[in-house]
Design a protein around this motif. Structure first.
Motif, short mmCIF file in Angstrom:
data_model
loop_
_atom_site.label_atom_id
_atom_site.label_comp_id
_atom_site.label_asym_id
_atom_site.label_seq_id
_atom_site.Cartn_x
_atom_site.Cartn_y
_atom_site.Cartn_z
N CYS A 235 -24.35 29.97 -26.03
CA CYS A 235 -25.04 31.16 -26.79
C CYS A 235 -23.95 32.19 -27.17
CB CYS A 235 -25.66 32.06 -25.65
SG CYS A 235 -27.07 31.36 -24.74
N LEU A 236 -24.29 32.49 -28.73
CA LEU A 236 -23.42 33.20 -29.39
C LEU A 236 -23.74 34.60 -29.23
CD1 LEU A 236 -23.70 31.29 -32.72
CD2 LEU A 236 -21.97 31.06 -31.16
N GLU A 237 -22.74 35.29 -29.16
CA GLU A 237 -22.64 36.84 -29.02
C GLU A 237 -21.66 37.40 -29.87
OE1 GLU A 237 -22.34 37.96 -24.66
OE2 GLU A 237 -24.18 36.74 -24.14
N GLY A 238 -22.04 38.97 -30.03
CA GLY A 238 -20.85 39.42 -30.75
C GLY A 238 -20.56 39.23 -32.02
N GLU A 239 -19.43 38.59 -32.13
CA GLU A 239 -18.81 38.21 -33.42
C GLU A 239 -19.16 36.69 -33.79
OE1 GLU A 239 -14.72 39.22 -34.11
OE2 GLU A 239 -14.64 40.60 -32.10
N GLY A 240 -20.01 36.22 -33.00
CA GLY A 240 -20.55 34.94 -33.16
C GLY A 240 -19.79 33.79 -32.99
N LEU A 241 -19.66 32.75 -34.39
CA LEU A 241 -18.80 31.73 -34.07
C LEU A 241 -17.43 32.11 -34.38
CD1 LEU A 241 -20.93 29.17 -36.58
CD2 LEU A 241 -20.35 28.91 -33.84
N ILE A 248 -18.70 22.94 -29.46
CA ILE A 248 -20.23 23.27 -29.34
C ILE A 248 -20.78 22.63 -30.39
CG2 ILE A 248 -19.95 25.50 -28.16
CD1 ILE A 248 -20.26 26.78 -30.77
N SER A 249 -22.32 22.25 -30.17
CA SER A 249 -23.09 21.50 -31.25
C SER A 249 -22.96 22.09 -32.42
CB SER A 249 -24.26 21.06 -30.74
OG SER A 249 -25.01 22.17 -30.46
N ARG A 250 -22.96 23.43 -32.69
CA ARG A 250 -23.07 24.16 -33.89
C ARG A 250 -21.84 23.76 -35.04
NH1 ARG A 250 -26.56 28.92 -32.98
NH2 ARG A 250 -26.89 29.02 -30.70
N LEU A 251 -20.67 23.22 -34.42
CA LEU A 251 -19.60 23.24 -35.04
C LEU A 251 -19.27 21.54 -35.22
CD1 LEU A 251 -17.29 25.80 -33.53
CD2 LEU A 251 -18.43 26.01 -35.90
N ARG A 252 -20.47 20.77 -35.02
CA ARG A 252 -20.16 19.35 -34.83
C ARG A 252 -19.33 18.59 -36.03
NH1 ARG A 252 -25.67 18.89 -35.06
NH2 ARG A 252 -25.65 18.18 -32.78
N PHE A 256 -15.90 17.33 -36.12
CA PHE A 256 -15.78 15.65 -36.58
C PHE A 256 -14.73 15.37 -37.68
CE2 PHE A 256 -17.51 11.87 -38.47
CZ PHE A 256 -17.39 10.86 -37.55
N ARG A 257 -14.65 16.36 -38.63
CA ARG A 257 -13.86 16.38 -39.66
C ARG A 257 -12.48 16.17 -39.19
NH1 ARG A 257 -17.11 19.94 -42.52
NH2 ARG A 257 -16.04 21.87 -41.96
N GLU A 258 -12.23 16.88 -38.10
CA GLU A 258 -10.87 16.95 -37.33
C GLU A 258 -10.32 15.67 -36.93
OE1 GLU A 258 -10.69 19.94 -34.75
OE2 GLU A 258 -11.11 21.83 -36.16
N ASP A 376 -42.50 31.66 -53.69
CA ASP A 376 -41.82 31.18 -52.33
C ASP A 376 -40.63 32.12 -51.78
OD1 ASP A 376 -40.91 29.67 -50.08
OD2 ASP A 376 -40.48 28.15 -51.26
N ILE A 377 -40.17 32.08 -50.94
CA ILE A 377 -38.93 32.98 -50.79
C ILE A 377 -37.86 32.89 -51.84
CG2 ILE A 377 -37.74 31.09 -49.50
CD1 ILE A 377 -36.41 33.22 -47.46
N GLY A 378 -37.24 33.79 -52.26
CA GLY A 378 -36.68 33.83 -53.48
C GLY A 378 -35.21 33.15 -53.64
N TYR A 379 -34.59 33.12 -52.51
CA TYR A 379 -33.22 32.46 -52.63
C TYR A 379 -33.40 30.93 -52.53
CZ TYR A 379 -32.50 37.34 -50.70
OH TYR A 379 -32.65 38.76 -50.49
N SER A 380 -32.36 30.65 -53.18
CA SER A 380 -32.09 29.07 -53.06
C SER A 380 -31.60 28.66 -51.77
CB SER A 380 -30.94 28.57 -53.91
OG SER A 380 -31.12 29.13 -55.25
N PHE A 381 -30.67 29.54 -51.15
CA PHE A 381 -30.28 29.20 -49.57
C PHE A 381 -30.11 30.37 -49.00
CE2 PHE A 381 -28.82 25.41 -52.15
CZ PHE A 381 -29.44 24.45 -51.49
N VAL A 382 -29.80 30.40 -47.77
CA VAL A 382 -29.50 31.61 -46.78
C VAL A 382 -28.79 30.97 -45.71
CG1 VAL A 382 -30.76 33.41 -45.53
CG2 VAL A 382 -32.02 32.67 -47.46
N ALA A 383 -27.78 32.15 -45.59
CA ALA A 383 -26.69 31.88 -44.58
C ALA A 383 -26.94 32.60 -43.39
CB ALA A 383 -25.13 32.00 -45.08
N GLY A 384 -27.22 31.89 -42.16
CA GLY A 384 -27.40 32.60 -40.76
C GLY A 384 -26.02 32.53 -40.18
N SER A 385 -26.04 33.38 -39.09
CA SER A 385 -24.63 33.95 -38.66
C SER A 385 -24.45 32.71 -37.37
CB SER A 385 -24.15 34.94 -38.10
OG SER A 385 -24.10 35.72 -39.14
N ASP A 386 -25.49 31.52 -37.30
CA ASP A 386 -25.77 30.61 -36.24
C ASP A 386 -24.99 29.55 -36.61
OD1 ASP A 386 -27.39 29.87 -38.23
OD2 ASP A 386 -28.85 29.13 -36.98
N GLY A 387 -24.30 29.51 -37.50
CA GLY A 387 -23.63 28.17 -38.13
C GLY A 387 -24.32 27.44 -38.99
#
Length: 482
Positions: A235-241, A248-252, A256-258, A376-387
């Motif tokens: 679970c993410l809290e506060g400052e998130g990632l 954690i799976s959000r950073l797979r 993996f790049r590492e 439709d939703i106007g944006y091309s992409f939207v960034a969440g703070s969930d990764g």
């Protein structure tokens, strides 16, 4: 932008499974969710106290019938008969585990042997567990015999070969969507399948990451379920990632790049195919054939690196519950020359879970379609703070984000109000580094594209004073020429 908000549910585990005792068998009523798999795994562990995780894993493999010569080459044989080392499982638990681990794609394009995770991504379970087992039986730290072949390399190689022989329409993918993200049962692919679907690749990457992790630990994990819960249910809290655990799976993709460099992946894929030929087909690959195979694999790995290592994971519209497009979309003429940065203002808070980010996306889409009258939703992409990034109009369709400039660039918005604060560093990196690199590498943006803040082109305060000041220091930022 003001839009009605759906309730904010801060949760890591969804209530998806009911497990009750009935006489001698355990009745399992569940969906195809990772939480369900972990809960059932806990039932197995609790019924077999003191059993080592590697013995539990072998019992899971036996329940799923995963025992071909390739697997046995690296992991050894599993019991054919009940022994003191074999976990005790009743038929209901065994059937559930078998369904969760036996991967296949039906003629109707339904992918089986996959589960939905709490972060909104879908993974195939067999490569995850094979990677962990390889790590547990490894005799040396950080050099795990069979790790890549068991998790990823064989699937990639077979898919590359089939594509080269014109037996598949694509080397990799596709992704798909669940019938219901609250209680997922059926995962339908979005296109014709390769032999390395997104779920298999996700599971393969997770198997590599977790296999390396357990091999490097001086003490083996006491419970397999605890390892999976820490990785998939963080679970993410506060400052998130920015302050989250790294494993954690959000950073797979980042993790993996590492671990995996392209030359390593290429070697592992070729070796896996040579071994597959010897063990399964009982023949030897000649030198010239191996040279030709290496060229096929090299081309496939280049696509793999771009798709899964350079590009960020993007949650598709069908996964976040988008309403249908209204009207006829206008295609973009690629490559484009601009990227426009926005903030949503409302929703005003960063979203930290797949559930809340999806709710925010649906809320914005309703506002754009019902109040603004857009297709439709106007944006091309939207960034969440969930990764994760969330698909709006996407790569190919013109958006409604920067009036007068929609045909010339992608509009990317960050969920939240950034008048006096900034998105997390990880979220900004997702767009500034990963999305931009992906767009250029995929020939969707020109290499010398220009990045603007929304306010530079339209009379608005977007993307907020603090955030605008931040992006003026980003590579590709440009001043508008009057």
């Amino acid at each position: 932008m003001i839009s009605p908000m759906e309730p904010h549910w801060k949760w890591c585990l969804t209530l998806l499974v009911v497990v009750v005792s009935a006489h001698t068998d355990t009745k399992v009523t569940s969906s195809q969710h990772m939480d369900d798999f972990i809960r059932v795994l806990e039932q197995v562990e609790d019924s077999n106290p003191g059993l080592e995780p590697v013995a539990v894993l072998r019992g899971l493999r036996r329940a799923a019938g995963l025992r071909d010569e390739f697997m046995q080459h690296f992991l050894g044989t599993i019991w054919e008969d009940s022994t003191s080392e074999a976990p005790v499982m009743d038929s209901n638990l065994s059937d559930f585990i078998g369904r969760a681990m036996r991967h296949k794609v039906t003629e109707r394009g339904i992918e089986e042997g996959v589960v939905l995770t709490a972060d909104g991504t879908t993974v195939a379970m067999s490569p995850v567990l094979l990677g962990i087992e390889a790590g547990l039986v490894s005799k040396t730290r950080c050099r795990v015999r069979g790790l890549y072949p068991l998790t990823l390399a064989r699937n990639l190689g077979l898919s590359f070969q089939r594509f080269h022989s014109s037996l598949l329409s694509q080397r990799l993918g596709p992704d798909g969507c669940w019938d219901d993200v609250t209680s997922p049962q059926v995962f339908a692919l979005s296109d014709k399948p390769s032999l390395a679907t997104d779920a298999l690749v996700n599971g393969g990457m997770d198997g590599v990451i977790l296999g390396m992790e357990v091999s490097a630990q001086s003490q083996r994990p006491l419970k397999l379920s605890s390892l999976l819960r820490r990785y998939y249910c963080h679970c993410l809290e506060g400052e998130g990632l920015d302050i989250a655990a790294r494993l954690i799976s959000r950073l797979r993709r980042e993790k993996f790049r590492e671990l995996a460099r392209p030359p390593l992946l290429q070697r592992q894929v070729v070796r896996s195919l040579v071994l597959q030929r010897r063990l399964i087909d009982h023949s030897t690959m000649l030198a010239q054939e191996k040279e030709e195979l290496t060229a096929v694999v090299r081309e496939g790995i280049n696509e793999f690196v771009h798709r899964y290592m350079d590009c960020p994971a993007i949650i598709p519209q069908c996964q976040w519950g988008a309403a249908p497009y209204r009207g006829t979309p206008t295609p973009l003429s690629l490559p484009l020359s601009f990227m426009y940065i926005h903030h949503t203002y409302q929703p005003g808070q960063p979203c930290l879970t797949f559930q809340q980010c999806s709710a925010d996306m649906r809320s914005m889409q309703r506002f754009h379609q019902d109040d603004r009258g857009w297709d439709d939703i106007g944006y091309s992409f939207v960034a969440g703070s969930d990764g994760y990034l969330y698909e709006g109009r996407g790569w190919h369709w013109q958006g409604a984000h920067t009036k007068g400039y929609n045909s010339k660039g992608y509009g990317v918005s960050f969920i939240g109000d950034y008048t006096s604060s900034l998105p997390s560093q990880q979220t900004m990196k997702l767009v500034r580094d990963r999305l931009a690199s992906c767009a250029v590498g995929g020939r969707r943006l020109v290499g010398n594209f220009t990045l603007y803040g929304h306010r530079q082109l339209v009379n608005t305060s977007c993307p907020g004073d603090a955030f605008y000041s931040e992006i003026t220091g980003w590579e590709h930022f440009g001043e508008v020429q009057n």
